[in-house]
Design a protein around this motif. Sequence first.
Motif, mmCIF file in Angstrom:
data_model
loop_
_atom_site.group_PDB
_atom_site.id
_atom_site.type_symbol
_atom_site.label_atom_id
_atom_site.label_comp_id
_atom_site.label_asym_id
_atom_site.label_seq_id
_atom_site.Cartn_x
_atom_site.Cartn_y
_atom_site.Cartn_z
ATOM 1 N N LEU A 23 -11.900 2.469 1.559
ATOM 2 C CA LEU A 23 -11.159 3.083 0.457
ATOM 3 C C LEU A 23 -10.069 4.033 0.959
ATOM 4 O O LEU A 23 -9.581 4.865 0.203
ATOM 5 C CB LEU A 23 -12.096 3.836 -0.503
ATOM 6 C CG LEU A 23 -13.208 3.016 -1.149
ATOM 7 C CD1 LEU A 23 -14.071 3.893 -2.055
ATOM 8 C CD2 LEU A 23 -12.640 1.855 -1.949
ATOM 9 N N GLN A 24 -9.681 3.901 2.215
ATOM 10 C CA GLN A 24 -8.636 4.763 2.757
ATOM 11 C C GLN A 24 -7.306 4.031 2.914
ATOM 12 O O GLN A 24 -6.324 4.628 3.348
ATOM 13 C CB GLN A 24 -9.077 5.353 4.096
ATOM 14 C CG GLN A 24 -10.164 6.405 3.960
ATOM 15 C CD GLN A 24 -9.789 7.502 2.964
ATOM 16 O OE1 GLN A 24 -8.702 8.066 3.015
ATOM 17 N NE2 GLN A 24 -10.700 7.796 2.046
ATOM 18 N N ASN A 25 -7.297 2.746 2.579
ATOM 19 C CA ASN A 25 -6.052 1.985 2.593
ATOM 20 C C ASN A 25 -5.950 1.159 1.327
ATOM 21 O O ASN A 25 -6.963 0.686 0.805
ATOM 22 C CB ASN A 25 -5.986 1.059 3.813
ATOM 23 C CG ASN A 25 -5.669 1.811 5.092
ATOM 24 O OD1 ASN A 25 -4.522 2.126 5.365
ATOM 25 N ND2 ASN A 25 -6.701 2.119 5.858
ATOM 26 N N VAL A 26 -4.749 0.998 0.844
ATOM 27 C CA VAL A 26 -4.518 0.154 -0.319
ATOM 28 C C VAL A 26 -3.452 -0.868 0.043
ATOM 29 O O VAL A 26 -2.496 -0.562 0.757
ATOM 30 C CB VAL A 26 -4.081 0.987 -1.555
ATOM 31 C CG1 VAL A 26 -2.777 1.737 -1.303
ATOM 32 C CG2 VAL A 26 -3.951 0.092 -2.782
ATOM 33 N N GLY A 27 -3.665 -2.084 -0.414
ATOM 34 C CA GLY A 27 -2.690 -3.139 -0.190
ATOM 35 C C GLY A 27 -1.948 -3.469 -1.471
ATOM 36 O O GLY A 27 -2.561 -3.590 -2.542
ATOM 37 N N PHE A 28 -0.635 -3.588 -1.380
ATOM 38 C CA PHE A 28 0.190 -3.982 -2.515
ATOM 39 C C PHE A 28 0.838 -5.330 -2.212
ATOM 40 O O PHE A 28 1.467 -5.506 -1.169
ATOM 41 C CB PHE A 28 1.293 -2.956 -2.786
ATOM 42 C CG PHE A 28 0.792 -1.597 -3.179
ATOM 43 C CD1 PHE A 28 -0.003 -1.422 -4.297
ATOM 44 C CD2 PHE A 28 1.133 -0.476 -2.432
ATOM 45 C CE1 PHE A 28 -0.467 -0.164 -4.670
ATOM 46 C CE2 PHE A 28 0.684 0.787 -2.787
ATOM 47 C CZ PHE A 28 -0.118 0.936 -3.909
ATOM 48 N N SER A 29 0.679 -6.275 -3.121
ATOM 49 C CA SER A 29 1.360 -7.565 -3.015
ATOM 50 C C SER A 29 2.380 -7.651 -4.137
ATOM 51 O O SER A 29 2.025 -7.536 -5.319
ATOM 52 C CB SER A 29 0.358 -8.722 -3.133
ATOM 53 O OG SER A 29 -0.612 -8.655 -2.099
ATOM 54 N N TYR A 30 3.648 -7.836 -3.763
ATOM 55 C CA TYR A 30 4.726 -7.899 -4.732
ATOM 56 C C TYR A 30 5.047 -9.362 -5.010
ATOM 57 O O TYR A 30 5.458 -10.096 -4.109
ATOM 58 C CB TYR A 30 5.966 -7.185 -4.193
ATOM 59 C CG TYR A 30 5.714 -5.748 -3.779
ATOM 60 C CD1 TYR A 30 5.889 -4.703 -4.691
ATOM 61 C CD2 TYR A 30 5.297 -5.429 -2.484
ATOM 62 C CE1 TYR A 30 5.647 -3.392 -4.318
ATOM 63 C CE2 TYR A 30 5.061 -4.114 -2.102
ATOM 64 C CZ TYR A 30 5.243 -3.104 -3.027
ATOM 65 O OH TYR A 30 5.000 -1.799 -2.647
#
Length: 255
Positions: free
Chosen positions: A142-149
Amino acid sequence: MKAPEQLLRVWHRFDGYPMETLTKAWYSLQSENGGQRSVPVMKEHKEQYGITGNCFDLAIWLLDAFHTESIPAYAVGHDLGSTHAHVAVVALDEAGGRFFCDLGDQWIQPILVDRNHECFTEEAVEGFITGGRIRVSNNSSLQNVGFSYVRPNGKMSTQSFDLTPISMEDLLAAADHSQHLLRHPLVEHRLYQPGEVVHWEFDRWTSFVSKNSGLEREVRLNTNEEWAHRISCISGIDYHVALQALDLYSELAAV
């Protein structure tokens, strides 16, 4: 999941606030040392000249606004102390859900990145970025978040963001470093139009608009006076401030 109203009320105070690197160039000419401005000085400059600042200015300002409303929030970022530095804010709702708030990249609204400390992957949703949908996923720590555009033409890009809190001391040190880096002029501004939010951008003497229908490039101008007028009309930044900043960037680019 949409952010709670208390959080959105604070966020929407910044709807007319562009992200721009003109202020730090202009401020370096007004102040002997330049550097990171305090929130009271930023508010004064916004009132007088319509200027806001870069991602550090906006994150520090947004943090102050959240804390004033007793909303827990902290800064996150990557590559601090480098030319690739970027910061945003994470704000918490009453249930402990974490919302990613990025005024620096001119997101339309905050987006949920952690729900009850559980891992999850959302379906791609509209309404958070201009000209596409966004999918959010976090990892087991829970210390990284991934964003897919996801773009309308099917193209997709990804970004990972570290959610580890940045101390105020480290934030201010990185902010001050960033304010002394005069690399190139940039203005990004989200504009609220009927039916959609568009993203206008000026980047190194070119400008374009991102819409849900695609990218529209604007006619290239010939002088800093013309560019300052366009920037001022669209963003509300004072014409003379914009012109002084552009002239300084032009001088630095010629060296």
